[in-house]
Design a protein around this motif. Structure first.
Motif, short mmCIF file in Angstrom:
data_model
loop_
_atom_site.label_atom_id
_atom_site.label_comp_id
_atom_site.label_asym_id
_atom_site.label_seq_id
_atom_site.Cartn_x
_atom_site.Cartn_y
_atom_site.Cartn_z
N ILE A 166 0.83 -1.21 0.00
CA ILE A 166 0.00 0.00 0.00
C ILE A 166 0.87 1.26 0.00
O ILE A 166 0.61 2.20 -0.77
CB ILE A 166 -0.97 -0.01 1.20
N VAL A 167 1.89 1.28 0.83
CA VAL A 167 2.79 2.45 0.87
C VAL A 167 3.50 2.61 -0.48
O VAL A 167 3.62 3.73 -1.00
CB VAL A 167 3.80 2.33 2.03
N GLY A 168 3.95 1.51 -1.07
CA GLY A 168 4.59 1.57 -2.38
C GLY A 168 3.64 2.06 -3.46
O GLY A 168 4.03 2.83 -4.35
N TYR A 169 2.39 1.63 -3.38
CA TYR A 169 1.38 2.06 -4.34
C TYR A 169 1.18 3.57 -4.25
O TYR A 169 1.19 4.27 -5.26
CB TYR A 169 0.06 1.33 -4.07
N ILE A 170 1.02 4.08 -3.05
CA ILE A 170 0.80 5.52 -2.87
C ILE A 170 2.03 6.30 -3.31
O ILE A 170 1.92 7.36 -3.94
CB ILE A 170 0.42 5.84 -1.42
N ALA A 171 3.22 5.79 -3.03
CA ALA A 171 4.45 6.47 -3.44
C ALA A 171 4.58 6.50 -4.97
O ALA A 171 5.04 7.49 -5.53
CB ALA A 171 5.66 5.78 -2.82
N ALA A 172 4.16 5.44 -5.63
CA ALA A 172 4.30 5.37 -7.09
C ALA A 172 3.23 6.17 -7.82
O ALA A 172 3.51 6.81 -8.83
CB ALA A 172 4.25 3.91 -7.54
N VAL A 173 2.00 6.12 -7.33
CA VAL A 173 0.87 6.72 -8.04
C VAL A 173 0.50 8.10 -7.50
O VAL A 173 0.08 8.98 -8.24
CB VAL A 173 -0.36 5.77 -7.99
N GLY A 174 0.66 8.26 -6.20
CA GLY A 174 0.23 9.51 -5.57
C GLY A 174 -1.20 9.39 -5.07
O GLY A 174 -1.89 8.42 -5.34
#
Length: 80
Positions: free
Chosen positions: A46-54
């Motif tokens: 989830i953290v990686g997703y938010i970091a990648a997509v915003g």
């Protein structure tokens, strides 16, 4: 990374988090470590997703709805 995967990761993460709280209340010590490890995997995604997509509105909706449904599932599982 897509919205479906973010939904699924959030669903599983919150379900595990709610189950972890119930494990603590019920003193189910044997489930604490495996549940924590599962939570960690989901949280990293989830953290990686938010970091990648915003923070996009569809991403927020996918994660929010997945979280709510995951919590409801955990409550239903432990009700029995």
């Amino acid at each position: 990374m897509n919205y479906t995967a973010a939904f699924a990761a959030s669903f599983v993460y919150i379900c595990l988090k709610a189950m972890q709280q119930i494990n603590v209340v019920r003193d189910a010590q044997r489930w604490i470590l495996p549940t924590s490890l599962g939570m960690t995997v989901c949280e990293f995604y989830i953290v990686g997703y938010i970091a990648a997509v915003g923070p996009t509105l569809p991403g927020i909706m996918a994660i929010g709805i997945g979280s709510g449904l995951g919590c409801l599932l955990a409550m239903r599982i432990h009700r029995k």
